[in-house]
Design an enzyme around this catalytic site. Structure first.
Site, PDB file in Angstrom:
ATOM      1  N   CYS A 200       4.377  -4.787  -4.173  1.00 28.52           N
ATOM      2  CA  CYS A 200       5.158  -5.231  -3.012  1.00 28.52           C
ATOM      3  C   CYS A 200       6.318  -6.144  -3.388  1.00 28.52           C
ATOM      4  O   CYS A 200       7.121  -6.490  -2.538  1.00 28.52           O
ATOM      5  CB  CYS A 200       4.252  -5.949  -2.034  1.00 28.52           C
ATOM      6  SG  CYS A 200       2.680  -5.118  -1.823  1.00 28.52           S
TER       7      CYS A 200
ATOM      8  N   HIS B  52       7.263 -12.880   3.356  1.00 28.70           N
ATOM      9  CA  HIS B  52       6.557 -11.668   2.936  1.00 28.70           C
ATOM     10  C   HIS B  52       5.805 -11.140   4.162  1.00 28.70           C
ATOM     11  O   HIS B  52       5.833  -9.955   4.436  1.00 28.70           O
ATOM     12  CB  HIS B  52       5.640 -11.957   1.754  1.00 28.70           C
ATOM     13  CG  HIS B  52       5.094 -10.717   1.127  1.00 28.70           C
ATOM     14  ND1 HIS B  52       5.902  -9.706   0.679  1.00 28.70           N
ATOM     15  CD2 HIS B  52       3.816 -10.304   0.906  1.00 28.70           C
ATOM     16  CE1 HIS B  52       5.146  -8.723   0.194  1.00 28.70           C
ATOM     17  NE2 HIS B  52       3.887  -9.063   0.332  1.00 28.70           N
TER      18      HIS B  52
ATOM     19  N   GLU C 288       0.860 -17.833   2.855  1.00 23.90           N
ATOM     20  CA  GLU C 288       2.319 -18.001   2.777  1.00 23.90           C
ATOM     21  C   GLU C 288       2.754 -19.238   3.567  1.00 23.90           C
ATOM     22  O   GLU C 288       3.582 -20.022   3.093  1.00 23.90           O
ATOM     23  CB  GLU C 288       3.013 -16.741   3.305  1.00 23.90           C
ATOM     24  CG  GLU C 288       4.530 -16.819   3.200  1.00 23.90           C
ATOM     25  CD  GLU C 288       5.214 -15.468   3.405  1.00 23.90           C
ATOM     26  OE1 GLU C 288       4.547 -14.516   3.864  1.00 23.90           O
ATOM     27  OE2 GLU C 288       6.419 -15.373   3.090  1.00 23.90           O
TER      28      GLU C 288
ATOM     29  N   LYS D 118       8.691  -7.138   8.836  1.00 22.08           N
ATOM     30  CA  LYS D 118       7.786  -6.002   8.599  1.00 22.08           C
ATOM     31  C   LYS D 118       7.184  -5.456   9.884  1.00 22.08           C
ATOM     32  O   LYS D 118       6.794  -4.284   9.932  1.00 22.08           O
ATOM     33  CB  LYS D 118       6.668  -6.407   7.639  1.00 22.08           C
ATOM     34  CG  LYS D 118       7.113  -6.537   6.183  1.00 22.08           C
ATOM     35  CD  LYS D 118       5.925  -6.757   5.260  1.00 22.08           C
ATOM     36  CE  LYS D 118       6.350  -6.794   3.789  1.00 22.08           C
ATOM     37  NZ  LYS D 118       7.037  -8.047   3.404  1.00 22.08           N
TER      38      LYS D 118
ATOM     39  N   HIS E 193       5.737  -2.260   6.157  1.00 21.45           N
ATOM     40  CA  HIS E 193       5.726  -2.763   4.783  1.00 21.45           C
ATOM     41  C   HIS E 193       6.193  -1.626   3.869  1.00 21.45           C
ATOM     42  O   HIS E 193       5.462  -0.667   3.641  1.00 21.45           O
ATOM     43  CB  HIS E 193       4.317  -3.226   4.414  1.00 21.45           C
ATOM     44  CG  HIS E 193       4.258  -3.996   3.133  1.00 21.45           C
ATOM     45  ND1 HIS E 193       5.225  -3.897   2.148  1.00 21.45           N
ATOM     46  CD2 HIS E 193       3.361  -4.897   2.663  1.00 21.45           C
ATOM     47  CE1 HIS E 193       4.907  -4.704   1.143  1.00 21.45           C
ATOM     48  NE2 HIS E 193       3.783  -5.320   1.428  1.00 21.45           N
TER      49      HIS E 193
ATOM     50  N   PHE F 138       0.477  -7.628  -4.706  1.00 24.24           N
ATOM     51  CA  PHE F 138      -0.845  -7.400  -5.259  1.00 24.24           C
ATOM     52  C   PHE F 138      -0.733  -7.584  -6.769  1.00 24.24           C
ATOM     53  O   PHE F 138       0.243  -7.152  -7.389  1.00 24.24           O
ATOM     54  CB  PHE F 138      -1.308  -5.964  -4.985  1.00 24.24           C
ATOM     55  CG  PHE F 138      -2.089  -5.812  -3.708  1.00 24.24           C
ATOM     56  CD1 PHE F 138      -2.375  -6.884  -2.881  1.00 24.24           C
ATOM     57  CD2 PHE F 138      -2.581  -4.561  -3.341  1.00 24.24           C
ATOM     58  CE1 PHE F 138      -3.117  -6.732  -1.721  1.00 24.24           C
ATOM     59  CE2 PHE F 138      -3.317  -4.394  -2.176  1.00 24.24           C
ATOM     60  CZ  PHE F 138      -3.584  -5.472  -1.373  1.00 24.24           C
TER      61      PHE F 138
END
Lengths: 403, 80
Positions: free
Chosen positions: A162, A294, A305, A326, A331, A390
């Protein structure tokens, strides 16, 4: 120090087929998520995504090109075309040699992989199309962009899940800063909305079946999207000397590794990347007016976050705005940071902060100004774009207004 | 069921008690997701579980007993 101007931008995603359409959708808080439509979707438990419906490759590419271009390569080429047209650069001679391409993607040609596995495993055929390898390789998009525009300098693909496109753009910026290149075409692309792509994600049990609601107490997972965004990064004096329109300046970049868990995010890894990007930009924490989060809409990401932002910014965390786009474009995995950079440019240039749509219930663990549901007019001089992948690999970019 | 959870916990099945929680057994979020996959494959059922909100999922993972009961219900539903 050599500075970096953005002199071109291009995109295709579920919100729009180009930058103006996408920014208009972001201003209006439009939802790009809908029912997925592709073969075997009835065998999936997750059936929503930000898919680019009614996309017809033949509208843009000829038969020979389609034989070589996976969907993620097509998205990258269309985005690069828009960005390079805006930049107005021609690549020949010395400039071609000092210009390169760095694009992010997580999976590369996932549709090609899926279709050809189906051919050999499900249909039992013993032969696949001869171009499967050059079509699915994750560097295919980078290579085709370099070939189409004669970009002969440093070029490669970056895959950090990501965070792929933020890592790609950070690397492009560093290359110009270091004097290795004068122009870099950079961003990211992803096209994972196919049976095998979603089937794999289903297994992790982190996907929402109904909506992406970042920072909302009732959020229940991420929703995948597809698309690309590509930018022209250009050495500032080079851009000024030819009178190019400068969309924004890339001022800082930092990357960190959590070195902790393969899927769970870490506050300290994120915080170090955020603080590092601000430091690299040579500005103060209180200068940051907006953060494109994010903000995946998973329980774990959003609270981690927000905790990281609060830790880095202290009291200023309550004054800055932070939104996740998003919820609109999904995403886009390896392309997501690039599409999200458009929201950062809109904030700096147009003074419009893209909203976090789908926001329904406040979460005490995400108690920041998340610009819920409606875009806001605000004058900001410096912004950040977060990406936390990830694998615990984090990349944060800092942007400032065009000088 | 006990075998599946014991394997995740890296323990002998005889050590598992019905009142153990997954925390007691040291099974983390990835372990839960992997256990559910094994349960689905072993019993040919589909388990409704979202890792974002384990407490609110229809599938109760609060203890070994709760998981066993939930799986029994799913098996009964499938037969019905």
């Amino acid at each position: 120090m050599r500075r970096i101007a953005i002199t071109g931008a291009g995109t295709i995603n579920a919100l729009g087929r180009n930058v103006p359409e996408t920014l208009e959708a972001m201003r209006e808080g439009r939802l790009g998520i809908s029912d997925l439509a592709f073969r075997d979707v009835d065998r999936l438990s997750i059936r929503i995504g930000a898919q680019i419906h009614d996309y017809v490759p033949e509208d843009h590419f000829n038969r020979q090109q389609i034989a070589l271009y996976d969907r993620f390569t097509q998205f990258a080429l269309l985005s690069a075309g828009e960005a390079l047209e805006q930049a107005g650069l021609e690549f020949a001679g010395a400039l071609a040699d000092r210009s390169g391409v760095i694009l992010g993607t997580s999976a590369g040609g996932m549709n090609t992989t899926d279709e050809n596995y189906r051919t050999v495993f499900e249909e039992g055929k013993n032969r696949v199309h001869p171009f499967v390898v050059p079509k699915l390789m994750p560097n295919a998009a980078t290579s085709h962009v370099s070939m189409q525009w004669n970009l002969r300098g440093p070029s490669f693909a970056v895959s950090t899940a990501c965070a792929s496109s933020n890592h790609a753009m950070g690397q492009a910026m560093m290359m110009i800063r270091a004097g290795m290149a004068d122009v870099m075409v950079t961003g990211g692309s992803e096209a994972m909305l196919c049976f095998g792509g979603i089937k794999a994600w289903e297994g992790l049990r982190v996907m929402s079946k109904d909506a992406c609601r970042p920072f909302s107490a009732n959020r229940n997972g991420m929703v995948q999207g597809e698309g690309a965004a590509v930018f022209v990064f250009e050495e500032m004096e080079h851009a000024k000397a030819r009178g190019a329109e400068i969309l924004a300046e890339v001022t800082g970049f930092a990357m960190t590794a959590d070195a902790a868990d393969i899927v769970m995010p870490s506050k300290s890894g994120a915080a170090r990347a955020i603080a590092g990007a601000v430091r690299d930009a040579g500005i103060g924490l209180e200068d940051i007016g907006y953060i494109n989060a994010h903000g995946t809409g998973t329980a774990a990401n959003d609270k981690t976050e927000c905790a990281a932002v609060s830790e880095v910014f202290g009291r200023h965390a309550d004054r800055l705005m932070i939104s996740s786009t998003k919820a609109m474009h999904g995403h886009i995995i390896g392309g997501t940071g690039a599409v999200e950079l458009l929201a950062c440019i809109m904030a700096l240039r147009d003074g419009v902060i893209a909203p976090t749509i789908g926001y329904q219930e406040p979460d005490p663990e995400c108690a920041l100004d998340v610009v819920p549901n409606e875009a806001r007019e605000a004058s900001v001089a410096a912004v950040l774009s977060n990406a936390f992948a990830f694998g615990g690999l984090n990349a944060v970019l800092a942007l400032g207004r065009a000088p | 069921m006990v075998e599946i959870l014991a394997e995740q916990a890296v323990r002998d099945p005889s050590e598992l008690r019905m009142d153990h929680t997954l925390d007691d057994l040291g099974i983390d979020s990835l372990g839960v997701v992997e256990s559910i996959f094994a349960i689905e494959e072993s019993f040919d059922i589909t388990v409704p579980f979202n890792a974002n909100a384990p407490g609110e999922s229809e599938f109760d993972v609060s203890s070994v007993a709760a998981i066993v009961a939930a799986v029994e219900r799913l098996i009964a539903d499938r037969k019905a």
